[in-house]
Design a protein around this motif. Structure first.
Motif, mmCIF file in Angstrom:
data_model
loop_
_atom_site.group_PDB
_atom_site.id
_atom_site.type_symbol
_atom_site.label_atom_id
_atom_site.label_comp_id
_atom_site.label_asym_id
_atom_site.label_seq_id
_atom_site.Cartn_x
_atom_site.Cartn_y
_atom_site.Cartn_z
ATOM 1 N N THR A 164 0.838 -1.198 0.000
ATOM 2 C CA THR A 164 0.000 0.000 0.000
ATOM 3 C C THR A 164 0.876 1.252 0.000
ATOM 4 O OG1 THR A 164 -1.678 -1.178 1.282
ATOM 5 C CG2 THR A 164 -1.837 1.220 1.229
ATOM 6 N N VAL A 165 0.489 2.244 -0.773
ATOM 7 C CA VAL A 165 1.253 3.487 -0.876
ATOM 8 C C VAL A 165 0.618 4.579 -0.027
ATOM 9 C CG1 VAL A 165 2.045 5.324 -2.422
ATOM 10 C CG2 VAL A 165 2.049 2.942 -3.201
ATOM 11 N N VAL A 166 1.436 5.229 0.781
ATOM 12 C CA VAL A 166 1.043 6.452 1.473
ATOM 13 C C VAL A 166 1.887 7.568 0.865
ATOM 14 C CG1 VAL A 166 0.942 7.682 3.664
ATOM 15 C CG2 VAL A 166 0.506 5.222 3.598
ATOM 16 N N SER A 167 1.225 8.530 0.227
ATOM 17 C CA SER A 167 1.942 9.612 -0.443
ATOM 18 C C SER A 167 1.759 10.914 0.328
ATOM 19 C CB SER A 167 1.432 9.784 -1.882
ATOM 20 O OG SER A 167 2.207 10.742 -2.578
ATOM 21 N N ASP A 168 2.862 11.400 0.902
ATOM 22 C CA ASP A 168 2.852 12.663 1.640
ATOM 23 C C ASP A 168 3.116 13.790 0.645
ATOM 24 O OD1 ASP A 168 3.260 14.873 3.205
ATOM 25 O OD2 ASP A 168 5.046 14.120 4.204
ATOM 26 N N GLU A 169 2.099 14.610 0.392
ATOM 27 C CA GLU A 169 2.215 15.664 -0.614
ATOM 28 C C GLU A 169 2.065 17.051 0.010
ATOM 29 O OE1 GLU A 169 -0.019 14.508 -4.121
ATOM 30 O OE2 GLU A 169 0.905 12.513 -4.079
ATOM 31 N N ILE A 170 2.504 17.162 1.257
ATOM 32 C CA ILE A 170 2.317 18.398 2.014
ATOM 33 C C ILE A 170 3.152 19.561 1.473
ATOM 34 C CG2 ILE A 170 4.100 17.976 3.749
ATOM 35 C CD1 ILE A 170 2.080 18.950 5.862
ATOM 36 N N HIS A 171 4.246 19.241 0.746
ATOM 37 C CA HIS A 171 5.113 20.291 0.201
ATOM 38 C C HIS A 171 4.765 20.663 -1.238
ATOM 39 C CE1 HIS A 171 8.117 20.532 3.469
ATOM 40 N NE2 HIS A 171 7.929 19.240 3.617
ATOM 41 N N CYS A 172 3.646 20.178 -1.740
ATOM 42 C CA CYS A 172 3.390 20.254 -3.182
ATOM 43 C C CYS A 172 3.212 21.666 -3.723
ATOM 44 C CB CYS A 172 2.178 19.414 -3.543
ATOM 45 S SG CYS A 172 0.600 20.072 -2.944
ATOM 46 N N ASP A 173 2.888 22.624 -2.883
ATOM 47 C CA ASP A 173 2.638 23.986 -3.370
ATOM 48 C C ASP A 173 3.833 24.916 -3.239
ATOM 49 O OD1 ASP A 173 -0.130 24.007 -4.349
ATOM 50 O OD2 ASP A 173 -0.628 23.413 -2.303
ATOM 51 N N ILE A 174 4.926 24.432 -2.655
ATOM 52 C CA ILE A 174 6.158 25.226 -2.610
ATOM 53 C C ILE A 174 7.025 24.751 -3.765
ATOM 54 C CG2 ILE A 174 8.157 25.932 -1.245
ATOM 55 C CD1 ILE A 174 5.553 26.874 -0.064
ATOM 56 N N ILE A 175 6.880 25.418 -4.889
ATOM 57 C CA ILE A 175 7.451 24.955 -6.147
ATOM 58 C C ILE A 175 8.130 26.116 -6.864
ATOM 59 C CG2 ILE A 175 6.874 23.991 -8.424
ATOM 60 C CD1 ILE A 175 6.465 21.924 -6.361
#
Length: 389
Positions: free
Chosen positions: A190-201
């Motif tokens: 099972t994949v847990v994807s932490d995307e909390i930084h996705c908007d600092i780009i």
């Protein structure tokens, strides 16, 4: 125009980051030294005008804010029933590990990786299986042979994907994410994807949500999202889980309820709604400012401290510094930098395999603070030749 040069004294405010000695400069933990967007602050004032702070439920606006943000800015369509509130990403990951795996099971990660994931795994009596990434002197790439070997182990039950990656700042391509998804599906991980930084780009760059890549990814993943990193709201404990698969979502909902991390506080919904509906312009200017800070660091290192190299990453405000040329372990190096200069940054060894010759530095701060930090770091070059360093 927003003022990101504004200096704010955070000492004596119960700040974890600034709980340091008077002469020290903390550039370690991942929170920003910028004030939150005024539009968000004003939303808190509006809520404060009603003087009762009882138990809260999620509003329709909360769901709409997440759904519209990810559709408009990240190209992913989410259904309302696939979203659930959680008090924080790390508590959610810890809960998912505890309830979807058994003691002794292995949790796979690409390393170096965010240090608190190791805590979540260890504290729940699970094992970390590290698939070290390939570092070519400029950036990081997934060693898929190593990753598949880790996923194929009988007791590998979960993989935590950091997308974009902390601490290297790597934005994974759609093809990388698809391949990860296919391998995890192949081995029932099972994949847990932490995307909390996705908007600092970096401006003009884009991240790809793990679940948006394919049906395989979508149906075998738990995605952790939040406004907290991008809008500097971490202390408000507000995040969400996106879980499209009905069976998986039903299980997780039960776990989150049992672990008592499913109820929002009085400001959690306000924070998310105001960030995602009123904060876009502020975020764009923030990303421009952080990009400028990264360029300042790269130029400074090249000209003043060539022994330390910036590993360029297009995501996060956390810089990964290659200190291989200094020929000293990262814990010892970070400790001596702090002792001799007062600059407090993180040793790369905390981030697992492949991290020991690196340091992590937070540059989400006014340029004046950044310059102070760089000048402190510069004094390292003079100390290297000192036998007492």
């Amino acid at each position: 125009m927003y003022d990101f040069d504004r200096m704010i004294d955070r000492r004596n405010t119960d700040s974890i980051k600034w709980d340091v000695k008077e002469n020290e400069l903390p550039m370690w933990v991942a929170d920003m030294d910028f004030p939150a967007a005024p539009e968000i602050v004003e939303s808190f004032y509006d809520r404060l005008r009603h003087p009762v702070f009882g138990y809260s439920k999620l509003s329709d606006e909360w769901y709409d804010a997440y759904i519209n943000w990810w559709r408009i800015y990240h190209g992913m369509n989410m259904n309302r029933e696939h979203l659930m509130f959680c008090a924080g990403v790390v508590p959610a990951i810890s809960s998912v590990i505890r309830h979807l795996t058994s003691p002794g099971d292995k949790i796979v990660m690409l390393t170096p990786n965010y240090n608190h994931f190791y805590n979540c795994i260890r504290d729940n009596d699970r094992q970390t299986s590290e698939a070290e990434m390939i570092y070519d002197g400029n950036g990081y790439y997934i060693d898929f042979e190593s990753l598949e070997k880790a996923l194929a182990e009988q007791d590998a039950k979960m993989m935590i994907v950091c997308n974009p990656q902390n601490p290297t700042g790597t934005i994974w391509s759609s093809s990388d994410l698809q391949r990860i998804g296919e391998l995890c599906s192949k081995y029932n991980v099972t994949v847990v994807s932490d995307e909390i930084h996705c908007d600092i780009i970096t401006p003009d760059k884009h991240y790809t949500p793990f679940a948006s890549v394919s049906g395989i990814n979508r149906n075998n993943s738990i995605t952790c999202i939040a406004p907290t990193k991008a809008f500097n709201l971490a202390g408000l404990q507000t995040s969400a889980l996106y879980i499209p698969d009905d069976n998986l979502r039903s299980k997780i909902h039960s776990f989150i309820e049992k672990d008592e991390i499913s109820m929002p506080n009085s400001f959690a919904s306000v924070a998310a709604v105001s960030a995602f509906t009123k904060g876009r312009k502020w975020l764009e200017e923030l990303n421009d400012y952080i990009y400028k800070n990264k360029l300042i660091v790269r130029s400074f290192l090249e000209n003043e401290i060539p022994q330390i190299k910036l590993v360029w990453g297009d995501a996060t405000y956390l810089l990964w510094l290659d200190c291989t040329a200094l020929k000293i372990g990262s814990k010892e190096l970070a400790a001596k930098i702090r002792k001799n200069t007062g600059l407090y940054i993180m040793a790369g060894s905390y981030y697992g395999k492949g991290g020991d010759s690196f340091l992590r530095m937070n540059v989400a701060c006014p340029e004046k603070l950044l310059s102070d930090g760089l000048e402190r770091l510069k004094s390292v070059s003079a100390m290297i030749s000192d036998s007492n360093f």
